[in-house]
Design an enzyme around this catalytic site. Structure first.
Site, PDB file in Angstrom:
ATOM      1  N   MET A 146      -5.430  -8.907 -12.362  1.00 42.54           N
ATOM      2  CA  MET A 146      -5.411  -7.631 -11.609  1.00 42.54           C
ATOM      3  C   MET A 146      -6.051  -6.356 -12.345  1.00 42.54           C
ATOM      4  O   MET A 146      -5.052  -6.097 -13.346  1.00 42.54           O
ATOM      5  CB  MET A 146      -4.139  -7.426 -10.790  1.00 42.54           C
ATOM      6  CG  MET A 146      -4.465  -6.315  -9.856  1.00 42.54           C
ATOM      7  SD  MET A 146      -2.676  -5.741  -9.060  1.00 42.54           S
ATOM      8  CE  MET A 146      -2.305  -7.193  -8.045  1.00 42.54           C
ATOM      9  N   TYR A 201      -5.060  -9.844  -4.559  1.00 42.32           N
ATOM     10  CA  TYR A 201      -3.941 -10.496  -3.614  1.00 42.32           C
ATOM     11  C   TYR A 201      -4.702 -11.414  -2.529  1.00 42.32           C
ATOM     12  O   TYR A 201      -4.059 -12.481  -2.169  1.00 42.32           O
ATOM     13  CB  TYR A 201      -3.522  -9.287  -2.666  1.00 42.32           C
ATOM     14  CG  TYR A 201      -2.615  -8.021  -3.269  1.00 42.32           C
ATOM     15  CD1 TYR A 201      -1.662  -8.891  -4.298  1.00 42.32           C
ATOM     16  CD2 TYR A 201      -2.575  -7.156  -3.032  1.00 42.32           C
ATOM     17  CE1 TYR A 201      -0.647  -8.053  -4.937  1.00 42.32           C
ATOM     18  CE2 TYR A 201      -1.752  -6.144  -3.691  1.00 42.32           C
ATOM     19  CZ  TYR A 201      -0.702  -6.529  -4.737  1.00 42.32           C
ATOM     20  OH  TYR A 201      -0.055  -5.777  -5.050  1.00 42.32           O
ATOM     21  N   TYR A 209       0.660  -4.973 -14.560  1.00 42.18           N
ATOM     22  CA  TYR A 209      -0.591  -5.748 -14.466  1.00 42.18           C
ATOM     23  C   TYR A 209      -0.425  -7.075 -15.277  1.00 42.18           C
ATOM     24  O   TYR A 209      -1.429  -7.449 -15.820  1.00 42.18           O
ATOM     25  CB  TYR A 209      -1.712  -4.766 -14.974  1.00 42.18           C
ATOM     26  CG  TYR A 209      -1.962  -3.688 -14.204  1.00 42.18           C
ATOM     27  CD1 TYR A 209      -2.668  -3.766 -12.882  1.00 42.18           C
ATOM     28  CD2 TYR A 209      -1.581  -2.393 -14.359  1.00 42.18           C
ATOM     29  CE1 TYR A 209      -2.990  -2.776 -12.020  1.00 42.18           C
ATOM     30  CE2 TYR A 209      -1.709  -1.149 -13.568  1.00 42.18           C
ATOM     31  CZ  TYR A 209      -2.622  -1.440 -12.476  1.00 42.18           C
ATOM     32  OH  TYR A 209      -2.590  -0.289 -11.596  1.00 42.18           O
ATOM     33  N   ASP A 229       3.929 -11.462 -11.995  1.00 36.98           N
ATOM     34  CA  ASP A 229       4.951 -10.356 -12.600  1.00 36.98           C
ATOM     35  C   ASP A 229       6.004 -10.172 -11.579  1.00 36.98           C
ATOM     36  O   ASP A 229       6.061 -10.496 -10.640  1.00 36.98           O
ATOM     37  CB  ASP A 229       4.358  -9.349 -13.187  1.00 36.98           C
ATOM     38  CG  ASP A 229       3.773  -8.306 -12.333  1.00 36.98           C
ATOM     39  OD1 ASP A 229       4.118  -8.445 -11.176  1.00 36.98           O
ATOM     40  OD2 ASP A 229       2.920  -7.648 -12.787  1.00 36.98           O
ATOM     41  N   ASP A 260     -11.133 -24.551 -15.787  1.00 35.02           N
ATOM     42  CA  ASP A 260     -12.174 -24.941 -15.160  1.00 35.02           C
ATOM     43  C   ASP A 260     -13.538 -24.204 -16.149  1.00 35.02           C
ATOM     44  O   ASP A 260     -13.353 -23.243 -16.390  1.00 35.02           O
ATOM     45  CB  ASP A 260     -12.593 -24.424 -13.874  1.00 35.02           C
ATOM     46  CG  ASP A 260     -13.667 -24.851 -12.877  1.00 35.02           C
ATOM     47  OD1 ASP A 260     -14.424 -25.429 -13.756  1.00 35.02           O
ATOM     48  OD2 ASP A 260     -13.530 -24.999 -11.703  1.00 35.02           O
ATOM     49  N   ASN A 272       0.183 -10.041 -13.903  1.00 32.34           N
ATOM     50  CA  ASN A 272      -0.384 -11.072 -13.053  1.00 32.34           C
ATOM     51  C   ASN A 272      -1.599 -11.905 -13.493  1.00 32.34           C
ATOM     52  O   ASN A 272      -2.386 -11.021 -14.120  1.00 32.34           O
ATOM     53  CB  ASN A 272      -0.539 -10.695 -11.635  1.00 32.34           C
ATOM     54  CG  ASN A 272       0.445 -10.065 -11.013  1.00 32.34           C
ATOM     55  OD1 ASN A 272       1.793 -10.435 -10.848  1.00 32.34           O
ATOM     56  ND2 ASN A 272       0.259  -8.820 -10.649  1.00 32.34           N
ATOM     57  N   HIS A 296      -9.312 -30.302  -9.053  1.00 33.15           N
ATOM     58  CA  HIS A 296     -10.275 -29.155  -9.515  1.00 33.15           C
ATOM     59  C   HIS A 296     -10.670 -28.233  -8.707  1.00 33.15           C
ATOM     60  O   HIS A 296     -10.929 -28.358  -7.554  1.00 33.15           O
ATOM     61  CB  HIS A 296     -11.544 -30.091  -9.905  1.00 33.15           C
ATOM     62  CG  HIS A 296     -12.791 -29.366 -10.634  1.00 33.15           C
ATOM     63  ND1 HIS A 296     -13.994 -29.586 -10.417  1.00 33.15           N
ATOM     64  CD2 HIS A 296     -12.525 -28.564 -11.373  1.00 33.15           C
ATOM     65  CE1 HIS A 296     -14.771 -28.963 -11.021  1.00 33.15           C
ATOM     66  NE2 HIS A 296     -13.882 -28.155 -11.697  1.00 33.15           N
TER      67      HIS A 296
END
Length: 153
Positions: free
Chosen positions: A79, A120, A138, A32, A69, A140, A24
């Site tokens: 991002m 990052y 973009y 990407d 969660d 990710n 958890h």
């Protein structure tokens, strides 16, 4: 490929093992093709290769198994565009696809947008980073694992 009933074939044994080991609050990055996966993983996350797979197909499969969660503002983060891309009006249609897949997985919270270097830094603390062949800019996404309500024991 996994020869088990009910397991999506795009989930490798390494990825299944990582999802099972996560607890958890642990996070996994679906990265990407432009993401510095190997560099980020030198800071600790497990590097998992899923070259040739697009993130939406992988995300759909992961969301079949991974509880998200519910105790955080958003269990999914992308991002955000850098200022110059915002000024150009760059569009990110892949985010709409992510939102749709998250909604199908009963996640009604919006995608959190993180500044590039904040993304990052958060990725460096992830449990694992999955390097994909996703070519969308973009593309990710970070997912935070939740808990399963297994009822009384």
């Amino acid at each position: 490929m996994v020869a088990l009933k009910g397991i999506p074939k795009v989930l490798s044994p390494e990825l299944l093992f990582a999802l099972a080991r996560m607890g958890h609050g642990d996070e996994i990055v679906l990265a990407d093709a432009n993401f510095p996966t190997s560099s980020i993983c030198q800071c600790g996350p497990v590097e998992i290769r899923a070259d040739g797979l697009d993130i939406p197909q992988l995300l759909e499969a992961v969301l079949r198994l991974l509880p998200l969660d519910t105790y955080v503002e958003s269990p999914a983060a992308v991002m955000d565009l850098v200022p110059s891309d915002k000024e150009k009006g760059l569009q990110t249609p892949i985010w709409k696809r992510y939102e749709s897949l998250l909604l199908e997985a009963d996640c009604k919270k919006t995608l959190m947008k993180l500044e590039r270097f904040e993304f990052y830094e958060r990725a460096k603390k992830a449990f694992a980073v999955v390097a994909t062949g996703e070519m969308a800019l973009y593309g990710n996404i970070i997912l935070k694992k939740g808990t399963l309500d297994l009822g009384p024991s």
